[in-house]
Design a protein around this motif. Structure first.
Motif, PDB file in Angstrom:
ATOM      1  N   GLY A   2      44.437  39.474  35.015  1.00 24.40           N
ATOM      2  CA  GLY A   2      43.823  38.438  35.829  1.00 24.40           C
ATOM      3  C   GLY A   2      42.489  38.037  35.247  1.00 24.40           C
ATOM      4  O   GLY A   2      41.962  38.686  34.357  1.00 24.40           O
ATOM      5  N   PHE A   3      41.921  36.947  35.766  1.00 29.17           N
ATOM      6  CA  PHE A   3      40.670  36.448  35.200  1.00 29.17           C
ATOM      7  C   PHE A   3      39.511  37.387  35.421  1.00 29.17           C
ATOM      8  O   PHE A   3      38.497  37.287  34.762  1.00 29.17           O
ATOM      9  CB  PHE A   3      40.334  35.064  35.743  1.00 29.17           C
ATOM     10  N   ASN A   4      39.630  38.315  36.368  1.00 29.29           N
ATOM     11  CA  ASN A   4      38.536  39.243  36.583  1.00 29.29           C
ATOM     12  C   ASN A   4      38.695  40.508  35.745  1.00 29.29           C
ATOM     13  O   ASN A   4      37.971  41.458  35.926  1.00 29.29           O
ATOM     14  CB  ASN A   4      38.374  39.573  38.068  1.00 29.29           C
ATOM     15  N   ASP A   5      39.625  40.474  34.800  1.00 28.35           N
ATOM     16  CA  ASP A   5      39.764  41.572  33.854  1.00 28.35           C
ATOM     17  C   ASP A   5      38.839  41.319  32.668  1.00 28.35           C
ATOM     18  O   ASP A   5      37.880  40.565  32.764  1.00 28.35           O
ATOM     19  CB  ASP A   5      41.218  41.698  33.388  1.00 28.35           C
ATOM     20  N   ASN A   6      39.156  41.886  31.530  1.00 22.69           N
ATOM     21  CA  ASN A   6      38.274  41.873  30.365  1.00 22.69           C
ATOM     22  C   ASN A   6      37.818  40.486  29.903  1.00 22.69           C
ATOM     23  O   ASN A   6      36.700  40.324  29.474  1.00 22.69           O
ATOM     24  CB  ASN A   6      38.946  42.586  29.198  1.00 22.69           C
ATOM     25  N   GLY A  69      45.257  35.612  39.721  1.00 23.25           N
ATOM     26  CA  GLY A  69      44.887  36.975  40.094  1.00 23.25           C
ATOM     27  C   GLY A  69      45.542  37.366  41.403  1.00 23.25           C
ATOM     28  O   GLY A  69      46.560  36.782  41.795  1.00 23.25           O
ATOM     29  N   TYR A  70      44.961  38.337  42.073  1.00 26.56           N
ATOM     30  CA  TYR A  70      45.526  38.889  43.299  1.00 26.56           C
ATOM     31  C   TYR A  70      44.615  38.562  44.479  1.00 26.56           C
ATOM     32  O   TYR A  70      43.615  39.243  44.708  1.00 26.56           O
ATOM     33  CB  TYR A  70      45.697  40.400  43.151  1.00 26.56           C
ATOM     34  N   PRO A  71      44.957  37.498  45.245  1.00 25.46           N
ATOM     35  CA  PRO A  71      44.110  37.114  46.375  1.00 25.46           C
ATOM     36  C   PRO A  71      44.097  38.186  47.464  1.00 25.46           C
ATOM     37  O   PRO A  71      45.140  38.660  47.886  1.00 25.46           O
ATOM     38  CB  PRO A  71      44.766  35.839  46.906  1.00 25.46           C
ATOM     39  N   GLU A  72      42.908  38.573  47.884  1.00 25.71           N
ATOM     40  CA  GLU A  72      42.767  39.502  49.006  1.00 25.71           C
ATOM     41  C   GLU A  72      42.495  38.759  50.304  1.00 25.71           C
ATOM     42  O   GLU A  72      42.836  39.242  51.373  1.00 25.71           O
ATOM     43  CB  GLU A  72      41.667  40.519  48.710  1.00 25.71           C
ATOM     44  N   SER A  73      41.860  37.578  50.206  1.00 27.32           N
ATOM     45  CA  SER A  73      41.661  36.743  51.390  1.00 27.32           C
ATOM     46  C   SER A  73      41.584  35.287  50.956  1.00 27.32           C
ATOM     47  O   SER A  73      41.156  34.973  49.844  1.00 27.32           O
ATOM     48  CB  SER A  73      40.406  37.146  52.158  1.00 27.32           C
ATOM     49  N   LEU A  88      39.020  35.150  47.761  1.00 23.83           N
ATOM     50  CA  LEU A  88      38.430  36.379  47.243  1.00 23.83           C
ATOM     51  C   LEU A  88      39.545  37.125  46.528  1.00 23.83           C
ATOM     52  O   LEU A  88      40.541  37.510  47.138  1.00 23.83           O
ATOM     53  CB  LEU A  88      37.852  37.235  48.366  1.00 23.83           C
ATOM     54  N   TYR A  89      39.388  37.262  45.227  1.00 23.85           N
ATOM     55  CA  TYR A  89      40.367  37.962  44.408  1.00 23.85           C
ATOM     56  C   TYR A  89      39.993  39.435  44.282  1.00 23.85           C
ATOM     57  O   TYR A  89      38.818  39.804  44.415  1.00 23.85           O
ATOM     58  CB  TYR A  89      40.448  37.340  43.009  1.00 23.85           C
ATOM     59  N   ARG A  90      41.002  40.242  44.011  1.00 29.31           N
ATOM     60  CA  ARG A  90      40.767  41.663  43.763  1.00 29.31           C
ATOM     61  C   ARG A  90      39.699  41.787  42.683  1.00 29.31           C
ATOM     62  O   ARG A  90      39.709  41.067  41.693  1.00 29.31           O
ATOM     63  CB  ARG A  90      42.063  42.338  43.297  1.00 29.31           C
ATOM     64  N   GLY A  91      38.776  42.680  42.873  1.00 29.96           N
ATOM     65  CA  GLY A  91      37.654  42.837  41.954  1.00 29.96           C
ATOM     66  C   GLY A  91      36.423  42.094  42.441  1.00 29.96           C
ATOM     67  O   GLY A  91      35.453  41.942  41.710  1.00 29.96           O
TER      68      GLY A  91
END
Length: 142
Positions: A2-6, A69-73, A88-91
């Motif tokens: 996901g985009f919030n990775d490396n 990514g993985y939406p949390e909300s 709000l994505y995971r991370g």
């Protein structure tokens, strides 16, 4: 990945371009705000402006948000003639996807569009030639 990775923000920009090119619901795509300006703060969210021939097609279906990514909300907000999905994505990465009709960037620019574009804009995708670049140029000249 996901985009919030490396790979972070550059990954998101590539993913947004690829998604927009494959979507019949996207005619224009910009990063606005501090990321569009090129000077985000550590606490900045990522603001994405999407122009669409059918905004409700994107606002009513949230499946496409999983591409990034993985939406949390997910929270829907109305801002005048546009609406946003604040995700709000995971991370703990927050992305505000604002969706508007294609005429959002039509000249002359309305006050809201002008303020958004003056805050910084990075054009990622535009199927209508130079419509977005002319809008950004006008905003920056005022």
């Amino acid at each position: 990945m996901g985009f919030n990775d490396n790979e972070g923000f550059p990954y998101l920009c590539r993913a947004l371009r690829d998604w927009a090119a494959a979507s019949p619901w996207v005619s224009g795509l910009l990063v606005v705000g501090s990321y569009g300006q090129g000077h985000p703060r550590d606490d900045s969210d990522i603001d994405i402006m999407i122009l669409s021939p059918s905004p409700n097609a994107l606002l009513d279906s949230h499946d496409w948000l999983n591409v990034f990514g993985y939406p949390e909300s997910i929270k829907r907000e109305t801002w005048g003639i546009v609406e946003s999905l604040r995700v709000l994505y995971r991370g703990d990465v927050e992305v505000e996807f604002t969706v508007g009709a294609e005429d959002w960037a039509s000249l002359p620019l309305d006050r809201g569009t002008l303020e958004v574009l003056k805050g910084g804009a990075l054009i990622l995708y535009d199927t209508r030639g130079d419509v977005l670049s002319k809008a950004v140029e006008q905003a920056m000249s005022l």
